[in-house]
Every structure is written in structure tokens, then in C-alpha cells.
Design an enzyme around this catalytic site. Sequence first.
Site, PDB file in Angstrom:
ATOM      1  N   ASP A 132     -13.300   6.544   1.418  1.00  0.00           N
ATOM      2  CA  ASP A 132     -13.281   6.112   0.008  1.00  0.00           C
ATOM      3  C   ASP A 132     -14.346   6.894  -0.750  1.00  0.00           C
ATOM      4  O   ASP A 132     -14.108   7.411  -1.844  1.00  0.00           O
ATOM      5  CB  ASP A 132     -13.600   4.613  -0.118  1.00  0.00           C
ATOM      6  CG  ASP A 132     -12.514   3.736   0.462  1.00  0.00           C
ATOM      7  OD1 ASP A 132     -11.328   4.098   0.359  1.00  0.00           O
ATOM      8  OD2 ASP A 132     -12.861   2.678   1.032  1.00  0.00           O
ATOM      9  N   TYR A 141      -5.463   2.874 -10.606  1.00  0.00           N
ATOM     10  CA  TYR A 141      -4.414   3.901 -10.530  1.00  0.00           C
ATOM     11  C   TYR A 141      -3.012   3.321 -10.733  1.00  0.00           C
ATOM     12  O   TYR A 141      -2.026   4.038 -10.625  1.00  0.00           O
ATOM     13  CB  TYR A 141      -4.474   4.655  -9.190  1.00  0.00           C
ATOM     14  CG  TYR A 141      -4.295   3.757  -8.017  1.00  0.00           C
ATOM     15  CD1 TYR A 141      -5.388   3.146  -7.429  1.00  0.00           C
ATOM     16  CD2 TYR A 141      -3.035   3.493  -7.496  1.00  0.00           C
ATOM     17  CE1 TYR A 141      -5.228   2.284  -6.366  1.00  0.00           C
ATOM     18  CE2 TYR A 141      -2.871   2.647  -6.431  1.00  0.00           C
ATOM     19  CZ  TYR A 141      -3.972   2.038  -5.876  1.00  0.00           C
ATOM     20  OH  TYR A 141      -3.810   1.179  -4.830  1.00  0.00           O
ATOM     21  N   ALA A 182     -19.290  -3.511  -9.663  1.00  0.00           N
ATOM     22  CA  ALA A 182     -20.149  -3.391  -8.476  1.00  0.00           C
ATOM     23  C   ALA A 182     -19.472  -3.941  -7.225  1.00  0.00           C
ATOM     24  O   ALA A 182     -20.137  -4.406  -6.305  1.00  0.00           O
ATOM     25  CB  ALA A 182     -21.469  -4.132  -8.733  1.00  0.00           C
ATOM     26  N   ALA A 190     -14.894  -0.886  -4.545  1.00  0.00           N
ATOM     27  CA  ALA A 190     -14.650   0.471  -5.045  1.00  0.00           C
ATOM     28  C   ALA A 190     -15.913   1.016  -5.699  1.00  0.00           C
ATOM     29  O   ALA A 190     -16.289   2.179  -5.491  1.00  0.00           O
ATOM     30  CB  ALA A 190     -13.484   0.459  -6.038  1.00  0.00           C
ATOM     31  N   SER A 205       0.826  -1.221   0.000  1.00  0.00           N
ATOM     32  CA  SER A 205       0.000   0.000   0.000  1.00  0.00           C
ATOM     33  C   SER A 205       0.860   1.272   0.000  1.00  0.00           C
ATOM     34  O   SER A 205       1.883   1.353   0.684  1.00  0.00           O
ATOM     35  CB  SER A 205      -0.904   0.011   1.236  1.00  0.00           C
ATOM     36  OG  SER A 205      -1.533   1.267   1.349  1.00  0.00           O
ATOM     37  N   LYS A 239     -13.998  -3.988   5.956  1.00  0.00           N
ATOM     38  CA  LYS A 239     -14.701  -2.692   5.951  1.00  0.00           C
ATOM     39  C   LYS A 239     -16.140  -2.790   6.468  1.00  0.00           C
ATOM     40  O   LYS A 239     -16.650  -1.832   7.048  1.00  0.00           O
ATOM     41  CB  LYS A 239     -14.697  -2.091   4.538  1.00  0.00           C
ATOM     42  CG  LYS A 239     -13.345  -1.576   4.101  1.00  0.00           C
ATOM     43  CD  LYS A 239     -13.409  -0.924   2.734  1.00  0.00           C
ATOM     44  CE  LYS A 239     -12.005  -0.515   2.301  1.00  0.00           C
ATOM     45  NZ  LYS A 239     -11.983   0.146   0.995  1.00  0.00           N
TER      46      LYS A 239
END
Length: 300
Positions: A111, A231, A136, A139, A19, A75
Amino acid sequence: MTQRRPYLVGLIGTGVGPSLTPALHMAEGRAQGLDYVYRTLDLGELGLAPHQIGDIVGWARTLGYDALNITHPCKQLVLPHLDTVEQVARTLGAVNTVVFDADRAVGYNTDTTGFAHGFAEGLPGAHLDTVVLVGAGGAGTAVADALLRMGTCHLTVVDLDVDRAAALAGELCTRHPHARVDASSFDKLSVLLPDSDGVVHATPTGMADHPGLPFDAALLHADLWVADVVYRPLDTALLQAARAVGCRTLDGGHMAVYQAVDAFALITGITPDAARMTAHFRNLVAQPFPPSTIRFKEHP
Ligand code: NAD
């Protein structure tokens, strides 16, 4: 004057080693004159299971952490273990930032706020009425909520997994009753995109280890804006194809940076220098990265 002890922040999830978020936070902390330590806490390396996230949050508080970023697969799992969940994160049902105050663990989702802030910066004035979301997953869900908060009236969710698209569309209808949210299949993009203001791509296609286009570039047209959440690389095949036909585009770096900008502000109470964090992020992404460490599930 009492010297504040260093900030201590952790990133919890699986595969968090590569990360970029720790470097991003610590560089901004240094630039702000703060002692700021940010560690990755990889569940696999620590021999911990995702369902232990409640214990981990408790241990982090006891061990003096100021905050945690939470990523896949925790999450959603973390929600019941928090004292308070801020409204946007509660609506979304997912938390990626936990801040410990004197006696509470408070959950947020940067996010979704990060996508909104990055969009406002990168595509100012873009029309948002009718948007197609391709992907879906995690993100895509954060993006969808952001778009509906930002004013999208009609959102269509497309995924190779049509059941997943339908499930997300159903949840979004419940969360945003004033908007129209549909699920559709990939073969309907030829009907959807000509009448859309924009499309957001949120699948792994286009990542260094999943190269290619997520859908036929012939469907792109100059009146469509195109946002990618991928990204690595920043300039995906989709964005290149979109620019070639005259679309306005937004790369995935905006969302990745602003999730960190928003988290840093929540953790420290200091508004970070977003332009400096952006420059640092783009410098980090430009560095050679061993392909074997770029994974399908990647966390900014
Ligand atoms: P995920 O696994 O939760 O969801 C991916 C979704 O894409 C799934 O629903 C899957 O069915 C669908 N999919 C997979 N391959 C597909 C294909 N070829 N065509 C169409 N649909 C396909 O993954 P995620 O966590 O949502 O991550 C998706 C991408 O978003 C990754 O590239 C990740 O690096 C990126 N990401 C970027 C940011 C950011 O801040 N910019 C944040 C999170 C994730």
C-alpha cells in the site's frame, strides 16, 4: 523442462468479495503466460475471526498458497505470525502482502510503496516539502509513511477524530524523527492549505455511497497539488473542484494499481506491465457496480 505449477494467491479480510485485485492479478498473470489463480478468502463467509490470522497463514502455506494479500482488519494482527517482515512494512507496523518462500513467510507493505510509485508516475516533479494529509485511517497511514520516505519535511495530519490524528502524528514522529509531523483539526485547513505544496485526501468522502467534498473547495488554489485515494469513482468531487482552480491532481487509481503491481512483482519475481494493469483497472472501475456493494471499507 519442468512445468511450474499454477500460482495460488489469496486475499484475506472482511468484505473482500467486491475487490478488483483478484481480476487485476489474474489478467496480468494470463498476459505474462502464467497460470495464476487468485481467490478471495472472506473471514465472515468462512466463519473465521481476525485473531485467527496466524492459523490462516499457516493453513495457506500448508494448502500450497504462494502468497496472500492481507487487508482490513488483519494488516497489523498478522505481523507476529510472520518469519520476516521487510523493513518498510516493519516500520509501518502493517503488512498487506505475505509471500511464502521455501521455509519462511515474508511480509511486505505494497500500500505504502504503491502510493509512492503511483505518485511518481502521476505527479512527477511535484514539490513535497509541506503536505497536509486528510484522514488518519488505514489508507492515510500508508500514505503518510510514503510521503515521509519520499522527502516531505512537514506533514500535518487532519481527521474528524482529532485523537486519531494526534496518535498517528505521534507514531510518525517516532518513525521519522527527521521530519516534522503535526496533528491539526479541520477548521485549521484554511491556515494550512495556503502554505502547503499538496494535500492528500484519505477519508471515504467522495465514494459513490459517501458523495461530496471532504472540505471547502474554496480552500483550493492553483499552487496546490491534490491527491485522492478514493477510486470509486476515480473522478471525485474533490478532484473536479481541484482541476477547476488549476491544481495538478492524482486519482486513487494510481495507488490501487501500484499496490497490485508491487505485490505481483514480489509474488512472481516478474516485473508486470504497469500500463497494462492500469488500463485493466480503469476498465474494471468504469463498469457499473451495484451501489449496495460499495462499502465504506473498500479494498482495491
Ligand atoms: P479508515 O476507516 O481506516 O479511515 C478513515 C478515516 O477518515 C478515519 O480516521 C475517520 O475518522 C476519517 N473520516 C471519516 N469520515 C470523515 C469525514 N467525513 N471527514 C473527515 N474524516 C473522516 O478507512 P481507510 O481504510 O483509510 O479508507 C479510506 C478511503 O481510502 C476509502 O475510500 C477507501 O476506499 C480508500 N482506499 C483507497 C486505497 C487505494 O489503493 N486507492 C487503498 C485503501 C483505501
